[in-house]
Design a protein around this motif. Structure first.
Motif, PDB file in Angstrom:
ATOM      1  N   UNK A   1       0.321  -0.418  -2.361  1.00 46.45           N
ATOM      2  CA  UNK A   1       1.188  -1.389  -1.675  1.00 46.45           C
ATOM      3  C   UNK A   1       1.538  -0.923  -0.267  1.00 46.45           C
ATOM      4  N   UNK A   2       1.587  -1.844   0.662  1.00 41.03           N
ATOM      5  CA  UNK A   2       2.049  -1.521   2.003  1.00 41.03           C
ATOM      6  C   UNK A   2       3.506  -1.951   2.110  1.00 41.03           C
ATOM      7  N   UNK A   3       4.168  -1.559   3.190  1.00 43.92           N
ATOM      8  CA  UNK A   3       5.566  -1.926   3.363  1.00 43.92           C
ATOM      9  C   UNK A   3       6.339  -0.729   3.858  1.00 43.92           C
ATOM     10  N   UNK A   4       7.594  -0.960   4.282  1.00 40.56           N
ATOM     11  CA  UNK A   4       8.348   0.133   4.901  1.00 40.56           C
ATOM     12  C   UNK A   4       8.842   1.161   3.876  1.00 40.56           C
ATOM     13  N   UNK A   5       8.716   0.859   2.564  1.00 41.03           N
ATOM     14  CA  UNK A   5       9.045   1.856   1.537  1.00 41.03           C
ATOM     15  C   UNK A   5       7.800   2.265   0.739  1.00 41.03           C
ATOM     16  N   UNK A   6       6.645   2.067   1.300  1.00 36.07           N
ATOM     17  CA  UNK A   6       5.406   2.405   0.583  1.00 36.07           C
ATOM     18  C   UNK A   6       5.406   3.870   0.177  1.00 36.07           C
ATOM     19  N   UNK A   7       5.075   4.130  -1.092  1.00 31.58           N
ATOM     20  CA  UNK A   7       5.003   5.497  -1.591  1.00 31.58           C
ATOM     21  C   UNK A   7       6.336   6.095  -1.986  1.00 31.58           C
ATOM     22  N   UNK A   8       7.431   5.369  -1.782  1.00 33.47           N
ATOM     23  CA  UNK A   8       8.760   5.915  -2.099  1.00 33.47           C
ATOM     24  C   UNK A   8       9.162   5.560  -3.529  1.00 33.47           C
ATOM     25  N   UNK A   9      10.002   6.421  -4.092  1.00 32.90           N
ATOM     26  CA  UNK A   9      10.608   6.166  -5.403  1.00 32.90           C
ATOM     27  C   UNK A   9      12.088   5.896  -5.199  1.00 32.90           C
ATOM     28  N   UNK A  10      12.579   4.852  -5.859  1.00 34.18           N
ATOM     29  CA  UNK A  10      13.948   4.403  -5.588  1.00 34.18           C
ATOM     30  C   UNK A  10      14.729   4.178  -6.871  1.00 34.18           C
ATOM     31  N   UNK A  11      16.055   4.289  -6.740  1.00 33.57           N
ATOM     32  CA  UNK A  11      16.983   3.965  -7.831  1.00 33.57           C
ATOM     33  C   UNK A  11      18.034   3.007  -7.286  1.00 33.57           C
TER      34      UNK A  11
ATOM     35  N   UNK B   1      16.690  -4.629  -5.260  1.00 32.22           N
ATOM     36  CA  UNK B   1      15.597  -4.070  -6.068  1.00 32.22           C
ATOM     37  C   UNK B   1      14.299  -4.828  -5.794  1.00 32.22           C
ATOM     38  N   UNK B   2      14.407  -6.143  -5.719  1.00 31.98           N
ATOM     39  CA  UNK B   2      13.220  -6.971  -5.434  1.00 31.98           C
ATOM     40  C   UNK B   2      12.674  -6.675  -4.034  1.00 31.98           C
ATOM     41  N   UNK B   3      13.567  -6.546  -3.066  1.00 31.12           N
ATOM     42  CA  UNK B   3      13.115  -6.280  -1.684  1.00 31.12           C
ATOM     43  C   UNK B   3      12.514  -4.878  -1.563  1.00 31.12           C
ATOM     44  N   UNK B   4      13.100  -3.910  -2.275  1.00 32.24           N
ATOM     45  CA  UNK B   4      12.536  -2.546  -2.281  1.00 32.24           C
ATOM     46  C   UNK B   4      11.110  -2.565  -2.810  1.00 32.24           C
ATOM     47  N   UNK B   5      10.910  -3.261  -3.916  1.00 32.23           N
ATOM     48  CA  UNK B   5       9.578  -3.312  -4.533  1.00 32.23           C
ATOM     49  C   UNK B   5       8.592  -4.038  -3.621  1.00 32.23           C
ATOM     50  N   UNK B   6       9.055  -5.119  -2.998  1.00 35.18           N
ATOM     51  CA  UNK B   6       8.198  -5.861  -2.065  1.00 35.18           C
ATOM     52  C   UNK B   6       7.727  -4.946  -0.926  1.00 35.18           C
ATOM     53  N   UNK B   7       8.612  -4.006  -0.531  1.00 34.70           N
ATOM     54  CA  UNK B   7       8.275  -3.083   0.564  1.00 34.70           C
ATOM     55  C   UNK B   7       7.551  -1.837   0.066  1.00 34.70           C
ATOM     56  N   UNK B   8       7.128  -1.849  -1.206  1.00 34.86           N
ATOM     57  CA  UNK B   8       6.226  -0.806  -1.682  1.00 34.86           C
ATOM     58  C   UNK B   8       6.841   0.293  -2.514  1.00 34.86           C
ATOM     59  N   UNK B   9       8.162   0.247  -2.757  1.00 35.57           N
ATOM     60  CA  UNK B   9       8.794   1.302  -3.561  1.00 35.57           C
ATOM     61  C   UNK B   9       8.570   1.067  -5.055  1.00 35.57           C
ATOM     62  N   UNK B  10       8.518   2.161  -5.806  1.00 31.86           N
ATOM     63  CA  UNK B  10       8.625   2.092  -7.263  1.00 31.86           C
ATOM     64  C   UNK B  10      10.117   2.177  -7.570  1.00 31.86           C
TER      65      UNK B  10
ATOM     66  N   UNK C   1      11.017  -9.623 -12.955  1.00 29.78           N
ATOM     67  CA  UNK C   1      10.790 -10.336 -11.686  1.00 29.78           C
ATOM     68  C   UNK C   1       9.946  -9.473 -10.739  1.00 29.78           C
ATOM     69  N   UNK C   2      10.223  -8.181 -10.722  1.00 31.87           N
ATOM     70  CA  UNK C   2       9.472  -7.272  -9.840  1.00 31.87           C
ATOM     71  C   UNK C   2       8.002  -7.201 -10.277  1.00 31.87           C
ATOM     72  N   UNK C   3       7.805  -7.054 -11.574  1.00 26.59           N
ATOM     73  CA  UNK C   3       6.428  -6.934 -12.074  1.00 26.59           C
ATOM     74  C   UNK C   3       5.668  -8.248 -11.856  1.00 26.59           C
ATOM     75  N   UNK C   4       6.358  -9.370 -12.049  1.00 26.71           N
ATOM     76  CA  UNK C   4       5.711 -10.675 -11.819  1.00 26.71           C
ATOM     77  C   UNK C   4       5.266 -10.825 -10.364  1.00 26.71           C
ATOM     78  N   UNK C   5       6.001 -10.168  -9.456  1.00 29.13           N
ATOM     79  CA  UNK C   5       5.648 -10.242  -8.024  1.00 29.13           C
ATOM     80  C   UNK C   5       4.647  -9.157  -7.630  1.00 29.13           C
ATOM     81  N   UNK C   6       4.190  -8.372  -8.604  1.00 22.55           N
ATOM     82  CA  UNK C   6       3.168  -7.367  -8.322  1.00 22.55           C
ATOM     83  C   UNK C   6       3.700  -5.978  -8.039  1.00 22.55           C
ATOM     84  N   UNK C   7       5.004  -5.757  -8.271  1.00 24.22           N
ATOM     85  CA  UNK C   7       5.601  -4.449  -7.995  1.00 24.22           C
ATOM     86  C   UNK C   7       5.666  -3.560  -9.221  1.00 24.22           C
TER      87      UNK C   7
END
Ligand SMILES: NC(=O)c1ccc[n+]([C@@H]2O[C@H](COP(=O)([O-])OP(=O)(O)OC[C@H]3O[C@@H](n4cnc5c(N)ncnc54)[C@H](O)[C@@H]3O)[C@@H](O)[C@H]2O)c1
Length: 255
Positions: free
Chosen positions: A1-11, A24-33, A50-56
């Motif tokens: 995934x690309x995005x400003x949080x690509x490769x990051x892990x988040x809580x 949470x949705x915006x974080x995933x859209x920007x590439x975070x797990x 919702x995140x998984x449905x959007x491909x995150x």
């Protein structure tokens, strides 16, 4: 995934609803797990779907941020799932209506109502930072955003307990920012004004018109309008930002 949080892990705590879910949705859209935490796993799982449905990528975690053992487990399970913790959004919170009758001035408020509020909104943020920072120190850096409020900057009648908790969040945010700046850990908070979420629905049903006279933009904010700022603050785009209180309030504080 690309995005400003690509490769990051988040809580994110309070991730089942409102501002936490939108973020949470915006974080995933920007590439975070994203580890989505809330009081129950079922409620957090709805956001994960919702995140998984959007491909995150996301997992659901259950825990009460007011309980130290729960917070320790939330952080440990996030790290176990994703290997590290780059970004944390400490957002879980409650309103005065959750701990007592609405409309109480300071002399009417019970000690229990004050204590119960601080336990979630302030001690909860402290506990999250305590365990997140330990992990971030061990891995060499990270970024934290805490949810304060405009109530962390001004007084609000009938909300002594809430105002105290949010002023406290601003204070511990600034302090942690100073303590860990040299450890590559940035700590900021966001100060939303009135946002349309389940938390504010009862108040808005009673007093929408009166409250909107205090907001130059004359409307409620949307959770997504907080989420976009939080994601940016958590990202490396905000690399020189620490100790900040970011107001997002339709002009309330400026008026
Ligand atoms: N909505 C607003 O106008 C507004 C304005 C300023 C600040 N805030 C703050 O934003 C944050 C999110 O609020 P929201 O408006 O999205 O409300 P919300 O009620 O939609 O979401 C809050 C979430 O936090 C969870 N939560 C509550 N106590 C918890 C606990 N002890 N442990 C774990 N999770 C817990 C709830 O289950 C819920 O899912 C809160 O800290 C709130 O104080 C909200």
């Amino acid at each position: 995934m690309t995005g400003i949080l690509a490769g990051k892990s988040a809580l994110v705590t309070g991730g089942a609803s409102g501002i936490g879910r939108a973020t949470a949705l915006a974080m995933a859209r920007e590439g975070a797990r994203v580890a989505v935490a809330d009081m129950t796993e079922a409620s957090a799982a709805a956001t994960v779907e919702l995140i998984i449905a959007a491909g995150g990528q996301a997992i659901a975690l259950a825990g009460d941020v007011a309980k130290e053992a729960d917070v320790a487990t939330l952080v440990a399970r996030s790290v176990a799932a994703f290997g590290r913790l780059d970004c944390a959004f400490n957002n879980a919170g409650i309103s005065p209506r959750d701990v007592g009758p609405a409309g109480q001035r300071t002399h009417e408020m019970s000690r229990a109502s004050f204590d119960d509020m601080l336990a979630v909104n302030l001690t909860g943020v402290f506990l999250c930072m305590k365990y997140e920072i330990a992990q971030m120190l061990a891995q060499g850096g990270g970024s934290i955003v805490n949810t304060a409020s405009i109530a962390g900057l001004v007084g609000l009648p009938s909300a002594s307990n809430y105002v105290a908790s949010k002023h406290g969040v601003v204070g511990i945010t600034k302090t942690a920012a100073m303590e860990y700046a040299s450890d590559k850990i940035r700590v900021n908070c966001v100060n939303p004004g009135y946002i349309k979420t389940p938390m504010t629905d009862p108040t808005m049903a009673e007093r929408y018109d009166a409250l909107m006279t205090k907001v130059p933009m004359s409307r409620l904010g949307l959770p997504e309008e907080i989420a976009e700022a939080v994601v940016w603050m958590l990202s490396d785009k905000a690399s020189f930002m620490t100790g900040a209180s970011q107001i997002i309030d339709g002009g309330y504080y400026a008026a």
